[in-house]
Design a protein around this motif. Structure first.
Motif, PDB file in Angstrom:
ATOM      1  N   HIS A   7      -7.736   8.677   7.208  1.00 34.00           N
ATOM      2  CA  HIS A   7      -6.878   7.659   6.590  1.00 34.00           C
ATOM      3  C   HIS A   7      -5.884   8.291   5.618  1.00 34.00           C
ATOM      4  O   HIS A   7      -4.719   7.876   5.552  1.00 34.00           O
TER       5      HIS A   7
ATOM      6  N   THR B  77       0.819  -1.214   0.000  1.00 35.30           N
ATOM      7  CA  THR B  77       0.000   0.000   0.000  1.00 35.30           C
ATOM      8  C   THR B  77       0.852   1.262   0.000  1.00 35.30           C
ATOM      9  O   THR B  77       0.418   2.300  -0.508  1.00 35.30           O
ATOM     10  N   HIS B  78       2.057   1.178   0.552  1.00 41.46           N
ATOM     11  CA  HIS B  78       2.959   2.331   0.515  1.00 41.46           C
ATOM     12  C   HIS B  78       3.405   2.608  -0.913  1.00 41.46           C
ATOM     13  O   HIS B  78       3.547   3.765  -1.322  1.00 41.46           O
TER      14      HIS B  78
ATOM     15  N   ARG C 116      -9.986   0.559   3.402  1.00 45.09           N
ATOM     16  CA  ARG C 116     -10.223   1.421   4.557  1.00 45.09           C
ATOM     17  C   ARG C 116     -11.619   1.223   5.124  1.00 45.09           C
ATOM     18  O   ARG C 116     -12.567   0.904   4.403  1.00 45.09           O
TER      19      ARG C 116
ATOM     20  N   PHE D 187      -7.707   2.179  -1.671  1.00 46.39           N
ATOM     21  CA  PHE D 187      -8.154   2.980  -0.534  1.00 46.39           C
ATOM     22  C   PHE D 187      -9.612   2.678  -0.223  1.00 46.39           C
ATOM     23  O   PHE D 187      -9.989   2.420   0.922  1.00 46.39           O
TER      24      PHE D 187
ATOM     25  N   ASP E 287      -1.741   8.218   5.803  1.00 46.38           N
ATOM     26  CA  ASP E 287      -0.839   7.841   4.709  1.00 46.38           C
ATOM     27  C   ASP E 287       0.161   8.959   4.411  1.00 46.38           C
ATOM     28  O   ASP E 287       1.324   8.681   4.076  1.00 46.38           O
TER      29      ASP E 287
ATOM     30  N   TYR F 118      -4.058   3.428  -6.086  1.00 46.78           N
ATOM     31  CA  TYR F 118      -4.186   3.814  -4.679  1.00 46.78           C
ATOM     32  C   TYR F 118      -5.637   4.120  -4.335  1.00 46.78           C
ATOM     33  O   TYR F 118      -6.150   3.676  -3.289  1.00 46.78           O
TER      34      TYR F 118
ATOM     35  N   PHE G  91       0.646   4.439  -2.632  1.00 46.90           N
ATOM     36  CA  PHE G  91       0.573   5.853  -2.256  1.00 46.90           C
ATOM     37  C   PHE G  91       1.688   6.644  -2.934  1.00 46.90           C
ATOM     38  O   PHE G  91       1.474   7.777  -3.377  1.00 46.90           O
TER      39      PHE G  91
END
Length: 352
Positions: free
Chosen positions: A329, A280-281, A315, A311, A333, A307, A284
């Motif tokens: 959220h 997920t990083h 989330r 998301f 991030d 992303y 982003f």
């Protein structure tokens, strides 16, 4: 039985691992304030738990440790109170009075941090192996038995499974540790070493704030010890409620991840593609790149789509205040991105 004794503490530095006694502090650091249960001549395993101002939580930790499915002469429990201002000391004295397990309660004369507290526990430990958990954890009844079953010749680290406390409510803003595999963190919420491996590596380094467990684990690995994961060595982590501000700023701890990679390049094997903390990083980072590049070429906005899709899927936006939740959220991030970018620049090692 209870007693009070004053001892010199030990803050062991890695450079002096070959002679840990040479690093014994020249000042009094702790008191042994309570001992109870039958004194085991040679327990197979010692458990060390540091705590500070968590009287109610550490009471649950201690209760779970005293209820392990091992014979009482096979293990000991050492709780090190980092100068709490609550009545944690009174709790330990009460436990010592009633326990049938070898129990030692220690109080630091000042808050020295968890690394020094754990080193003190290792100093006092008499077991061949030393297991660590934290005062916001509740070990399962079979935890220590599973740890002992997992250790063997050449094994210097056993990392167990950590999961949220069953049945605990998980509000939007919360914290708990979850470990499902050998992830290179060697989190002290659930880990075990031969005592000789800890001493050979020099103990916990208090300068590695918030990653002293990672640092010790990789120093032990560099001494030639193997590491393994024990699925059945289960510890439950309390679900800690946080304020919105504390939750959003929690990712600042990612700042230290590039420091881990700088000191231990081997740590990268536990990163996604050797660079990212989590997939997920990477999504982003692509989102940020897409937004920045769109200034010159609108087609770059396509980079934001993975992303945005992830998301919405990952989330927790259902229920009340979905827009506020989405903003929280997204802020989370952003803080993680800033911390990792800042750490990557500071330590000259990209971890994103």
């Amino acid at each position: 039985m209870t007693l009070t004794m004053r001892h010199n503490g030990q803050g062991v530095a890695p450079a002096q691992a070959s002679a840990p006694d040479a690093n014994r502090a020249r000042r009094d650091l702790y008191d042994i304030i309570a001992t109870g249960g039958p004194r085991s001549a040679a327990p197979a395993i010692s458990v060390v738990v540091p705590t500070r101002n968590r009287r109610d939580l550490v009471a649950q930790t201690i209760a779970a440790l005293l209820d392990q499915n091992l014979r009482h002469d096979e293990y000991e429990v050492i709780v090190v109170d980092n100068a709490s201002t609550d009545d944690s000391s009174a709790l330990m004295r009460d436990v010592a009075t009633h326990t049938s397990v070898d129990f030692t309660g220690v109080r630091m004369v000042r808050d020295c941090g968890p690394a020094i507290a754990r080193n003190v526990g290792v100093d006092l430990a008499r077991g061949r192996y030393v297991a660590f958990t934290d005062s916001d954890c509740v070990p399962s009844a079979g935890w220590l038995r599973a740890m002992l079953a997992a250790v063997g010749a050449g094994t210097g680290i056993v990392q167990g499974r950590t999961a949220a406390l069953p049945g605990a409510r998980q509000p939007l803003f919360n914290h708990f540790i979850e470990t499902r595999r050998l992830d290179g963190s060697f989190s002290t919420s659930n880990v075990c070493y031969p005592r000789e491996a800890i001493l050979a590596a020099g103990g916990f380094d208090p300068d590695c704030h918030y990653w002293e467990d990672v640092d010790l684990g990789w120093r032990v690995r560099r001494l030639g010890w193997d590491a393994r994961f024990a699925e059945t060595a289960l510890v439950h982590h309390q679900v800690m409620r946080l304020s919105a501000f504390s939750w959003v700023t929690q990712p600042r701890r990612f700042y230290n991840w590039p420091a881990k990679a700088a000191r231990y390049p081997e740590f990268r094997r536990h990163l996604w593609l050797g660079v990212w903390v989590h997939p997920t990083h990477a999504l982003f980072d692509a989102f940020v790149a897409g937004v920045v590049l769109a200034r010159w070429r609108r087609a770059a906005l396509i980079l934001t789509l993975p992303y945005l899709g992830a998301f919405a899927a990952r989330r927790r936006l259902s229920g009340r205040w979905p827009v506020a939740k989405a903003l929280a959220h997204f802020a989370y991030d952003c803080v993680a991105f800033g911390a990792l970018l800042g750490g990557s620049i500071r330590f000259r090692r990209p971890v994103l």
